[in-house]
Each structure stands twice: as C-alpha cells, then as structure tokens.
Design a protein around this motif. Structure first.
Motif, PDB file in Angstrom:
ATOM      1  N   CYS A   1       0.640  -1.164  -0.095  1.00 37.83           N
ATOM      2  CA  CYS A   1      -0.246  -0.008   0.135  1.00 37.83           C
ATOM      3  C   CYS A   1       0.853   1.503  -0.170  1.00 37.83           C
ATOM      4  CB  CYS A   1      -1.127  -0.216   1.130  1.00 37.83           C
ATOM      5  SG  CYS A   1      -0.503  -0.577   2.648  1.00 37.83           S
ATOM      6  N   GLU A   2       0.279   2.462  -0.047  1.00 42.70           N
ATOM      7  CA  GLU A   2       0.669   4.186   0.005  1.00 42.70           C
ATOM      8  C   GLU A   2       0.196   4.374   0.825  1.00 42.70           C
ATOM      9  OE1 GLU A   2       0.751   4.936  -4.042  1.00 42.70           O
ATOM     10  OE2 GLU A   2      -1.465   5.754  -3.461  1.00 42.70           O
ATOM     11  N   VAL A   3       0.503   5.555   1.450  1.00 45.82           N
ATOM     12  CA  VAL A   3       0.267   6.971   2.131  1.00 45.82           C
ATOM     13  C   VAL A   3      -1.353   7.678   2.009  1.00 45.82           C
ATOM     14  CG1 VAL A   3       0.436   8.284   4.335  1.00 45.82           C
ATOM     15  CG2 VAL A   3       2.087   6.203   3.653  1.00 45.82           C
ATOM     16  N   SER A   4      -2.100   7.240   2.208  1.00 48.67           N
ATOM     17  CA  SER A   4      -3.141   8.607   1.908  1.00 48.67           C
ATOM     18  C   SER A   4      -2.726   9.873   2.509  1.00 48.67           C
ATOM     19  CB  SER A   4      -5.006   7.401   1.728  1.00 48.67           C
ATOM     20  OG  SER A   4      -4.334   6.534   0.549  1.00 48.67           O
ATOM     21  N   GLU A   5      -2.699   9.548   4.214  1.00 51.01           N
ATOM     22  CA  GLU A   5      -3.142  10.402   5.311  1.00 51.01           C
ATOM     23  C   GLU A   5      -2.616  10.241   5.881  1.00 51.01           C
ATOM     24  OE1 GLU A   5      -3.513  14.056   4.830  1.00 51.01           O
ATOM     25  OE2 GLU A   5      -5.346  13.925   3.213  1.00 51.01           O
ATOM     26  N   SER A   6      -2.349  11.012   6.872  1.00 45.78           N
ATOM     27  CA  SER A   6      -1.847  10.685   7.888  1.00 45.78           C
ATOM     28  C   SER A   6      -1.767  12.400   8.837  1.00 45.78           C
ATOM     29  CB  SER A   6       0.257  10.204   7.818  1.00 45.78           C
ATOM     30  OG  SER A   6       0.450  10.409   9.444  1.00 45.78           O
TER      31      SER A   6
END
Lengths: 108, 108
Positions: free
Chosen positions: B98-103
């Motif tokens: 996966c990849e980070v959408s929001e943090s």
C-alpha cells in the motif's frame, strides 16, 4: 509527523478494511473525515495513518492511542458511532490491537 | 526512527500474520532475525516494525521499501527464501502492499 518506536507506551491499532475497489477512495475519505472531525479531538488520540492498497481491495489504518483505556472510551463515545456505522455499510474490518516488539530502520 | 508521512515515495507493506499464541513470540523472533540478518542489507530496504497483538494470535510487520521493484527483488532473492519458508511453517500471512493516503497526528 508519525513515528514508530519500540518501548514507547502507546497502543497501536492496525485496522484492515476490506472494500470493493469502487468504494476504496470513498472509504479513505470517510476515515480521513472521521479522524479530522472527531478522533483527533478525543482524549488519548495520538495519530492515524490511512493507507490504500495498490490492488484497490483494502484500506489500512495504522493508528496510535495513548492507552487501551482511551481507545475503549473512543469506541463507546457517541461522537464516534456515526463514523463507524457509515464505514461498516461499505466495508468489513479487522481491528488488531498491538504493541511494537521491534523496529529496525536502514540507518541502524 | 521510523516515520510515516504522506507524499513520500515509498512502498509500504503491511503483513498480517496469524499464529497460534504459543508460537507468537517465536514468530516475532524469527521476523526480527530475518530483518537483522538479511532484509536490512538488501537494496531498497527502509524499515520494518514488528508488532505483537495483545490477544496473542497475530503479528503485524509494518515495513517500508524504496519501491515495489526493490520489494519484488527481495521476494526473489535466495537469501530471503529460508526466512519465508520458516515463517510459513508456523503462520499464515496476508501481505498488503500500500501507500499512505493521509497521516494525521494530534499536533496538527
């Protein structure tokens, strides 16, 4: 900035959502909104990092709370209920409560 | 220190292992050893954070690689095979790329 460290006294929640690919972005948006509007104001919230899987079928929330007591209180909080109900309408989820056993980065 | 950020060009692997509680600590030890002895020396390895679930039935590896190409090369690398075979003997796993959408963290 979110950090992962061993030996820090936090509760980590890894919540793995399964979703139809056509609903993946909607689910990401719902989790971001729930975090911004509600979760981040609750006692003990430390962070939430929302990930989308490359294959479109999952969303993973890597979240940190100060303690399990704070996390359990959030689950009972009426402000959190509508978010959880809306998410449950388009996804199934598998919340895993855990702690960091070891964290290794390339520079160590 | 491991960090999670949106917009950083990394591949995140969330690997959820299911294990019998009596084997949980053994699995943690195996993953830590695999990381220390092999993974951290491979091209593109950035970090691995190994978590144990409080209920004893899961282990979660939150790992970061420079790219999917580096991750795929690791999976084909003969040095990684014995570690993966040993883990597969005591656990099932569900690797999510996966990849980070929001943090979001509390201080924002």
């Amino acid at each position: 900035m979110v950090t992962i460290r061993k030996g820090r006294d936090v509760l980590t929640l890894v919540n793995v959502f399964s979703v139809r690919p056509e609903n993946q972005q909607k689910l990401v948006d719902m989790l971001v909104e729930a975090t911004d509007k509600t979760m981040k104001k609750l006692p003990g919230f430390l962070s939430a990092s929302i990930h989308r899987s490359l294959d479109g079928t999952r969303v993973v929330n890597y979240a940190q709370w100060r303690s399990k007591t704070d996390f359990d209180a959030m689950r009972q909080n009426p402000a959190a209920q509508p978010h959880m109900a809306a998410v449950a309408a388009i996804a199934t989820f598998d919340p895993i409560l855990c702690e960091v056993s070891e964290s290794v980065s390339r520079d160590e």
